[in-house]
Design a protein around this motif. Sequence first.
Motif, PDB file in Angstrom:
ATOM      1  N   SER A 198      41.585  24.816  36.807  1.00  0.00           N
ATOM      2  CA  SER A 198      41.855  26.134  37.318  1.00  0.00           C
ATOM      3  C   SER A 198      42.967  26.870  36.764  1.00  0.00           C
ATOM      4  CB  SER A 198      41.952  26.049  38.995  1.00  0.00           C
ATOM      5  OG  SER A 198      43.014  25.472  39.112  1.00  0.00           O
TER       6      SER A 198
ATOM      7  N   VAL B  10      44.966  31.160  35.806  1.00  0.00           N
ATOM      8  CA  VAL B  10      44.754  32.315  35.879  1.00  0.00           C
ATOM      9  C   VAL B  10      44.487  32.749  34.473  1.00  0.00           C
ATOM     10  CG1 VAL B  10      45.826  34.732  36.371  1.00  0.00           C
ATOM     11  CG2 VAL B  10      46.280  32.629  37.976  1.00  0.00           C
TER      12      VAL B  10
ATOM     13  N   GLU C  93      41.857  34.515  38.439  1.00  0.00           N
ATOM     14  CA  GLU C  93      41.960  32.977  38.781  1.00  0.00           C
ATOM     15  C   GLU C  93      40.442  32.556  38.287  1.00  0.00           C
ATOM     16  OE1 GLU C  93      43.675  30.505  42.260  1.00  0.00           O
ATOM     17  OE2 GLU C  93      43.104  32.721  42.662  1.00  0.00           O
ATOM     18  N   PHE C  94      40.374  31.380  37.817  1.00  0.00           N
ATOM     19  CA  PHE C  94      39.305  30.758  37.427  1.00  0.00           C
ATOM     20  C   PHE C  94      38.994  29.230  37.815  1.00  0.00           C
ATOM     21  CE2 PHE C  94      41.593  29.968  33.494  1.00  0.00           C
ATOM     22  CZ  PHE C  94      41.603  28.760  33.493  1.00  0.00           C
ATOM     23  N   MET C  95      37.815  28.922  38.031  1.00  0.00           N
ATOM     24  CA  MET C  95      37.718  27.321  38.150  1.00  0.00           C
ATOM     25  C   MET C  95      36.323  26.988  37.489  1.00  0.00           C
ATOM     26  SD  MET C  95      35.712  24.974  39.601  1.00  0.00           S
ATOM     27  CE  MET C  95      34.372  26.404  40.082  1.00  0.00           C
TER      28      MET C  95
ATOM     29  N   ALA D 198      34.907  33.047  38.464  1.00  0.00           N
ATOM     30  CA  ALA D 198      36.381  33.557  38.318  1.00  0.00           C
ATOM     31  C   ALA D 198      36.365  34.673  39.315  1.00  0.00           C
ATOM     32  CB  ALA D 198      36.261  33.925  36.749  1.00  0.00           C
ATOM     33  N   ASP D 199      37.397  35.230  39.637  1.00  0.00           N
ATOM     34  CA  ASP D 199      38.051  36.005  40.559  1.00  0.00           C
ATOM     35  C   ASP D 199      38.265  37.125  39.802  1.00  0.00           C
ATOM     36  OD1 ASP D 199      38.851  37.224  42.649  1.00  0.00           O
ATOM     37  OD2 ASP D 199      39.561  35.521  43.784  1.00  0.00           O
ATOM     38  N   THR D 200      38.241  38.405  40.579  1.00  0.00           N
ATOM     39  CA  THR D 200      38.691  39.502  39.761  1.00  0.00           C
ATOM     40  C   THR D 200      40.035  39.590  39.542  1.00  0.00           C
ATOM     41  OG1 THR D 200      38.765  40.635  41.798  1.00  0.00           O
ATOM     42  CG2 THR D 200      36.433  41.030  40.533  1.00  0.00           C
ATOM     43  N   THR D 201      40.593  38.504  40.182  1.00  0.00           N
ATOM     44  CA  THR D 201      42.217  38.557  39.752  1.00  0.00           C
ATOM     45  C   THR D 201      42.466  37.566  38.621  1.00  0.00           C
ATOM     46  OG1 THR D 201      42.198  36.401  41.119  1.00  0.00           O
ATOM     47  CG2 THR D 201      42.713  38.452  42.216  1.00  0.00           C
TER      48      THR D 201
END
Lengths: 432, 461
Positions: B412, B414, B386-388, B381-384
Amino acid sequence: MDINELKKIAADCLDRLVAAGADEAKCLVCSGYSHELNAENNEWSLMRTCFREAVTLTAHIGKKRGTASLNSFDPEAIEEGVRECIEAAGNADGDEGNVLAEKTENRDFSGGAKEPDMDRFFDRLREYIDDVRKGREQLNIESLTAEYSFSRGVLANTKGVCQSEENGEYSFGIMYSAHDGDRTTSFNSVGARTDTLDRPFIEYADQKRMLDACIEELDARPVEEKFVGTAVFMPSCAEEFIDTAAGLFASTGCLVDKTSVWLEKLGEKVASDALTVAFDPFDSRVVCGERFTDDGYLSEPFSFIENGVLKQFLVGLYGAEKTGFGRAPNSSGSMIITPGEKSLDEIVAGIDKGILVGRFSGGAPAQNGDFSGVAKNSFLISGGRLAGAVTETMISGNIAEMLMNITDISRETVCDGGSVIPYVAVSGITVS
Amino acid sequence: MDISLLDKYDASLPDETVLRVQKSYSRRVVLLCGDPVGNSSSVAGGVCARTYRKGVYGFASLPEYTDAAIGTVLARASENAAFLGSRAGKKDAPLPADFFRGSLSPRPFVPVPQGTIMDFARAIDGYIAEKYPSLASRTVACRSDCRDKLLTVGAGVCHQTMPRSYLIISLSAQAADGSGTVDVFEVLGGGEGYFTDYYTEPSDWFGRIDAIYEELMKKAEGVFPDAGMCDCVIDSELAGMLAHEAVGHTTEADLVLAGSVAAGRLGQQVASEKISLTDFAYEAFGEKAPLPVYVDDEGTAASDVPIITNGILTGYMTSRETSTHFDGMPVRGNARAFAYSDEPLVRMRNTCIHPGTDKLEDMIASIDKGYYLLDSGNGQADTTGEFMFGITRGYEIVGGKLGRALRDTTISGVAFDMLKTVDMVGDTVAWSSSGYCGKKQPMPVSMGGPAIKGRVNIGGR
């Protein structure tokens, strides 16, 4: 503790293992230290010093193998490690792959920066933080980790192998993102290794381009429609995909259990003619490259894929014994991809619809190479031009097919002290 | 571990200094198609000190437990703080303190012999090999680890042991369409404790292995999902991963300060009101948490962090230093270090979405066309936000009923967007605790949740 003292400890470990019942034995004895500097959100936060000792013991009883590791040179601790190692071997089943390297030539290697200059290192890092943010006010260094590390190691076995090395190096890496009001980018990271403080750190790898791209990513948008096009993988991403292919198709595990789709492909085409991949720890651009393998053989450079043809599986001594394939001449850690003739701009100019992929966040690919995941820090290519950063964009394909579909490799390469990698363009990638 | 190692230093520690002694043990057995490709044990221990001065930390570690070593790390940590403090240009600021005061009674470390673990793995492998000879590949892995640590900040010496043990199997079979192999990977039981706490009789696990084989056969006949946004029931393992990767990380205070999607959103609606999410310290829902933490590596007494309460973002996880950036936010024991040579970082412990009231069968029945997703191979996952997540086990849902199995795919989204679409939450929580969270250092964590129903983007082929 100097190399000779480590050699004495190694010899003592081997004697103890044999006395305890090992038919053959191997040990790795290491010591070292590191000084690490950390910053968070552009400000210094931590200095850390760690002193290290490590012993890894391997015993063979017949063809049965056991391993024990510890982080102490204390004789009582080593004796306990020997007992654990012999017990583990005694309880294992025999495996014909369990053999030791024969003695060839024993060498003592030494390289890199033997002593840290922490004042100068700090000054370089302070300069680096300034350089990263100069003209990029929206960019935040979420974390900086920089280290001077010195290590000595001896690898010895009961067949007379005794290799040693000592080296020191500096390394640095940042994780960063850009922020502007409510807009924020995905994080990205970059770093490098070096044995000299002569050059500003901003000049390593392709940092300036990556950092500038991060600012552009503030305007990222989702792609409007699903399409099949050409993906240009930036060097760090290209290295990751080829590493993944190596693990899925050319490593010991998938060859031993025969699940590799390359099992019958040695000497045959597995990639486009454009691709030549070597592992060369002696390349002058590689910092403190490997000088001997985990088995104790002297390392040598080798071609993995040459003009698209698979030349070597990536197996050590165990894998070679199990599969009958030749042992790889080094541990495959310093990847060098031969550059092409076109520039990145020329490659992009030739693409009607595609994507420039900076980072891939994906699930572990299936054993047959099928993959899908999110393209991060990436840009749409349209009509031969970069057409803005993208977000929430998935790419999918098959890694084995991808290697066959490489259309171009750039003449620019990026070197981070560990590998030398160009941009790699691949057709037939699904973007959605 | 003998508490007297640190007792005599407790009263005389310099201000803002943590002294820790730790020993980490592990055992590992891996059988690949019966071959013992992994058969190892390890022990690594030492002492470390960390000192806070002029807004920065100095840290040092040595792989010994002697008084001389303790003296060296205390001096070196102080020197490092002085080196960096004199250059950093930061000011001294007081750190909040809520130190653990009391006594813990950890279970003594129990070394299970390597041979016991090897015998168990061999019996499991033998069962699979004999009953399912047509498999393309099989891997049986057993691992057991324990971190035994003493810590003082001058408020008494704390002693914790943190053992974990697991049996993991991976089976591969040829795909029916001839496109290569498909595989299923599963952790069978295990959790906090020593190997023989969970694994004594191999036959106890044969039924589970048979069920995994049946899943594999369905997957071999499986199909790829239709790519795009869709309704999904996300089962517990994936819900836990969502809680940890996509929400939890964005609410770690160091990442909030770096500008994560959770920054500046305290008090805001970030999820459906059916969603509550907590990072539990040592108890959850009236029971012991899977990997309990009673005191962190700054000496802070551990307590729960309510991250989302009925859809509202209500808290961040902090260390002592990061809490100073969020006015009045308490420290709750999230500063954790992995090895003796590691400094504490802001980390999760037992992160879980709270159960709701819906039945799984009703959730599946409510979807006309969609997917039921059970297991994940990995997630990022991103700090935004957004995950995968890689999906390794799932089924089609057609007309409210389960259909064909799925081949490996990816989902994926958010996190906060996805959580706002959740309209059903299952009534049963399941946890997973076998993984390591990666953030500079590895860290054992657990994650869990009930099944949840919402919309995600699923990848096709």
